[in-house]
Design an enzyme around this catalytic site. Structure first.
Site, mmCIF file in Angstrom:
data_model
loop_
_atom_site.group_PDB
_atom_site.id
_atom_site.type_symbol
_atom_site.label_atom_id
_atom_site.label_comp_id
_atom_site.label_asym_id
_atom_site.label_seq_id
_atom_site.Cartn_x
_atom_site.Cartn_y
_atom_site.Cartn_z
ATOM 1 N N LYS A 1 0.813 -1.193 0.000
ATOM 2 C CA LYS A 1 0.000 0.000 0.000
ATOM 3 C C LYS A 1 0.858 1.260 0.000
ATOM 4 O O LYS A 1 0.381 2.351 -0.282
ATOM 5 C CB LYS A 1 -0.871 0.022 1.275
ATOM 6 N N ASP B 1 14.862 -0.213 0.873
ATOM 7 C CA ASP B 1 15.548 -0.440 2.138
ATOM 8 C C ASP B 1 16.679 -1.443 1.881
ATOM 9 O O ASP B 1 17.715 -1.067 1.352
ATOM 10 C CB ASP B 1 14.481 -0.940 3.129
HETATM 11 P P1 IMP Z 1 13.223 -4.327 1.479
HETATM 12 O O1 IMP Z 1 13.848 -3.281 0.568
HETATM 13 O O2 IMP Z 1 13.009 -5.639 0.819
HETATM 14 O O3 IMP Z 1 14.010 -4.452 2.761
HETATM 15 O O4 IMP Z 1 11.763 -3.888 1.934
HETATM 16 C C1 IMP Z 1 11.329 -2.609 1.809
HETATM 17 C C2 IMP Z 1 9.961 -2.483 2.444
HETATM 18 O O5 IMP Z 1 10.085 -2.426 3.876
HETATM 19 C C3 IMP Z 1 9.317 -1.177 2.036
HETATM 20 O O6 IMP Z 1 8.545 -1.305 0.870
HETATM 21 C C4 IMP Z 1 8.482 -0.818 3.251
HETATM 22 O O7 IMP Z 1 7.221 -1.431 3.173
HETATM 23 C C5 IMP Z 1 9.256 -1.412 4.416
HETATM 24 N N1 IMP Z 1 10.100 -0.363 5.065
HETATM 25 C C6 IMP Z 1 11.444 -0.243 4.987
HETATM 26 N N2 IMP Z 1 11.882 0.818 5.705
HETATM 27 C C7 IMP Z 1 10.771 1.405 6.228
HETATM 28 C C8 IMP Z 1 10.567 2.575 7.058
HETATM 29 O O8 IMP Z 1 11.480 3.316 7.466
HETATM 30 N N3 IMP Z 1 9.278 2.846 7.391
HETATM 31 C C9 IMP Z 1 8.217 2.083 6.982
HETATM 32 N N4 IMP Z 1 8.379 0.990 6.191
HETATM 33 C C10 IMP Z 1 9.634 0.646 5.827
#
Ligand code: IMP
Ligand code: MG
Length: 175
Positions: free
Chosen positions: A41, A101
């Site tokens: 979302k 992230d």
């Molecule tokens: P990754 O890049 O696979 O670790 O996952 C990224 C996802 O983690 C993003 O799409 C967000 O849903 C969630 N996420 C990562 N950092 C944050 C943050 O600082 N606040 C809220 N959600 C986060």
């Protein structure tokens, strides 16, 4: 425990930056149509504001994914919870995300979408936390690079709250 939100990026800063990205995309895709793919979302607020700033023809589609793994660490294995309604074949696609992230979810997702034969596939994210990167992901359009802090607002949540904040903030706990 009371929560307090410290503003990291004001509404005006975010809006100005989205406007600039919209102008850049409009230039880069001049004479073409752009198909925006929003990851639910978190990407919704950013995608709507961005789409309003793009002057070439825009179409939209949505998908929802869940990442297997622990609460704090995505595994990189992505399950499609809601797939796109339309095919990507031959289209100029931009995936619109709230934040990159570790990069695990997106690198998996981009590989999967590439197999559907888009004419081009780019990634646009409102926020990037480069310090947290585990898997390399090429980001084509970035709103802001931010330090390794947990942020909310503009689509991003903490326990499903704060997505509706019109700015980016950091959750702080007071006792
Ligand atoms: P990754 O890049 O696979 O670790 O996952 C990224 C996802 O983690 C993003 O799409 C967000 O849903 C969630 N996420 C990562 N950092 C944050 C943050 O600082 N606040 C809220 N959600 C986060
Ligand atoms: Mg997300």
């Amino acid at each position: 425990m009371a929560e307090h939100i410290r503003v990291m990026l004001s509404e005006e800063e975010v809006n100005d930056r989205i406007k600039a990205i919209g102008e850049q995309i409009s230039k880069d895709y001049a004479g073409k149509e752009v198909h925006l793919v929003c990851v639910l979302k978190g990407g919704t607020f950013f995608m709507c504001e961005l789409a309003k700033r793009i002057t070439v023809p825009v179409s939209l589609d949505f998908m929802a994914v869940s990442s297997y793994g622990s609460k704090t660490k995505s595994s990189g294995v992505v399950k499609i919870v809601k797939d796109l309604d339309e095919p990507l074949m031959g289209r100029d696609v931009i995936v619109v995300e709230d934040i990159v992230d570790s990069g695990r979810t997106l690198s998996y997702l981009l590989e999967m979408l590439k197999e559907r034969g888009p004419a081009s596939l780019r990634l646009c994210t409102l926020l990037d936390k480069p310090d947290r990167r585990v898997i390399d992901v090429d980001v084509d359009y970035t709103g802001f690079q931010i330090p390794d802090e947990f942020v909310v607002g503009y689509g991003l949540d903490y326990a499903q709250k704060y997505r509706n904040l019109p700015y980016i903030g950091v959750v702080e706990f007071e006792d």
